[in-house]
Design a protein around this motif. Structure first.
Motif, short mmCIF file in Angstrom:
data_model
loop_
_atom_site.label_atom_id
_atom_site.label_comp_id
_atom_site.label_asym_id
_atom_site.label_seq_id
_atom_site.Cartn_x
_atom_site.Cartn_y
_atom_site.Cartn_z
N GLU A 1 -33.91 78.78 22.43
CA GLU A 1 -34.16 77.70 23.36
C GLU A 1 -35.61 77.76 23.83
OE1 GLU A 1 -32.90 78.65 27.94
OE2 GLU A 1 -31.33 78.63 26.46
N SER A 2 -36.13 76.64 24.19
CA SER A 2 -37.53 76.55 24.63
C SER A 2 -37.70 77.19 26.00
CB SER A 2 -37.97 75.09 24.69
OG SER A 2 -37.92 74.52 23.41
N VAL A 3 -38.91 77.72 26.22
CA VAL A 3 -39.24 78.34 27.50
C VAL A 3 -40.51 77.67 28.02
CG1 VAL A 3 -39.93 80.49 28.64
CG2 VAL A 3 -38.21 80.53 26.83
N ASN A 4 -40.43 77.17 29.25
CA ASN A 4 -41.57 76.52 29.89
C ASN A 4 -41.79 77.21 31.23
OD1 ASN A 4 -43.50 74.81 30.94
ND2 ASN A 4 -42.45 72.94 30.32
N VAL A 32 -41.61 77.53 22.02
CA VAL A 32 -40.44 76.89 21.40
C VAL A 32 -40.11 77.61 20.09
CG1 VAL A 32 -40.94 74.64 22.45
CG2 VAL A 32 -41.74 75.12 20.16
N PRO A 33 -38.83 77.70 19.77
CA PRO A 33 -38.44 78.37 18.53
C PRO A 33 -38.67 77.50 17.31
CG PRO A 33 -36.50 77.54 19.65
CD PRO A 33 -37.68 77.25 20.55
N VAL A 34 -38.93 78.13 16.20
CA VAL A 34 -39.01 77.46 14.90
C VAL A 34 -37.71 77.84 14.18
CG1 VAL A 34 -40.28 77.27 12.73
CG2 VAL A 34 -41.52 77.58 14.89
N VAL A 35 -36.78 76.90 14.11
CA VAL A 35 -35.45 77.18 13.56
C VAL A 35 -35.22 76.32 12.33
CG1 VAL A 35 -32.97 77.16 14.04
CG2 VAL A 35 -34.58 77.71 15.87
N ALA A 36 -34.87 76.98 11.22
CA ALA A 36 -34.59 76.27 9.97
C ALA A 36 -33.35 75.40 10.15
CB ALA A 36 -34.38 77.26 8.83
N GLU A 41 -31.42 79.57 11.20
CA GLU A 41 -31.97 80.88 11.52
C GLU A 41 -33.39 80.73 12.01
OE1 GLU A 41 -33.62 82.37 7.19
OE2 GLU A 41 -31.65 83.03 7.83
N SER A 42 -33.79 81.64 12.87
CA SER A 42 -35.12 81.60 13.45
C SER A 42 -36.16 82.00 12.42
CB SER A 42 -35.19 82.53 14.65
OG SER A 42 -36.51 82.55 15.16
N LYS A 43 -37.21 81.22 12.33
CA LYS A 43 -38.33 81.52 11.44
C LYS A 43 -39.54 81.98 12.24
CE LYS A 43 -36.28 80.35 7.68
NZ LYS A 43 -35.97 81.34 6.66
N GLY A 44 -39.45 81.89 13.56
CA GLY A 44 -40.56 82.28 14.41
C GLY A 44 -40.59 81.44 15.67
N LEU A 71 -40.76 70.28 12.40
CA LEU A 71 -41.46 69.98 11.15
C LEU A 71 -41.95 71.27 10.47
CD1 LEU A 71 -43.53 66.87 12.27
CD2 LEU A 71 -41.52 66.90 10.78
N THR A 72 -42.40 72.20 11.27
CA THR A 72 -42.84 73.50 10.74
C THR A 72 -41.68 74.22 10.06
OG1 THR A 72 -44.53 73.67 12.46
CG2 THR A 72 -43.87 75.73 11.37
N ALA A 73 -40.50 74.18 10.71
CA ALA A 73 -39.32 74.84 10.14
C ALA A 73 -38.93 74.22 8.81
CB ALA A 73 -38.15 74.75 11.13
N VAL A 74 -39.01 72.89 8.72
CA VAL A 74 -38.69 72.21 7.46
C VAL A 74 -39.69 72.62 6.38
CG1 VAL A 74 -38.61 69.95 6.32
CG2 VAL A 74 -37.51 70.26 8.56
N ALA A 75 -40.96 72.69 6.73
CA ALA A 75 -41.98 73.09 5.76
C ALA A 75 -41.76 74.53 5.28
CB ALA A 75 -43.38 72.94 6.37
N ILE A 76 -41.42 75.42 6.20
CA ILE A 76 -41.15 76.82 5.82
C ILE A 76 -39.93 76.88 4.92
CG2 ILE A 76 -40.37 79.06 6.70
CD1 ILE A 76 -42.15 78.49 9.19
N GLU A 77 -38.87 76.17 5.30
CA GLU A 77 -37.64 76.18 4.50
C GLU A 77 -37.89 75.62 3.10
OE1 GLU A 77 -34.17 73.73 5.72
OE2 GLU A 77 -33.21 75.68 5.95
N ARG A 78 -38.67 74.56 3.03
CA ARG A 78 -38.99 73.96 1.73
C ARG A 78 -39.80 74.93 0.86
NH1 ARG A 78 -40.41 68.01 0.08
NH2 ARG A 78 -41.21 68.43 -1.98
#
Length: 117
Positions: A1-4, A32-36, A41-44, A71-78
């Protein structure tokens, strides 16, 4: 979950030792998490420090960063899927080369002749 976090030094999750070591002063934090999307799963994570201007990251800032993280998660997964596809292609090509080579054909012919005799 995001932290602000509005004031990092008043938040128990923040460790001020890094700031002290670097001579930096963290005020606000947005992480914010980068989730595939498919593997869930968390990617970072993506983290922003010290909002310019008014000092605290807004809900809009958080939504924009969450969209970027998605978008970052999609790029990593791809990229991971492309790497796996390349590995599978190389494996299939190796198997194909092994099964169409002269040695394999000779072994099949010999096995067939032994079976028939």
């Amino acid at each position: 979950e995001s932290v602000n976090i509005e004031d990092a030094y008043n938040d128990d999750r923040f460790d001020i030792r890094v700031d002290k070591k670097l001579g930096y002063r963290t005020k606000s934090v947005l992480c914010v998490p980068v989730v595939a999307p498919h593997a869930r799963e968390s990617k970072g994570a993506i983290m922003c420090l010290n909002k310019l201007g008014d000092g605290q990251f807004s809900i809009f800032d958080q939504e924009i960063l969450e969209a970027a993280a998605s978008l970052t998660a999609v790029a990593i997964e791809r990229a991971e899927m492309t790497k796996k596809a390349d590995q599978l292609y190389k494996l299939c090509k190796t198997i194909q080369d092994m099964t169409t080579g002269e040695t394999f054909q000779t072994n099949i012919r010999e096995a067939a002749l032994r079976t028939m005799s």
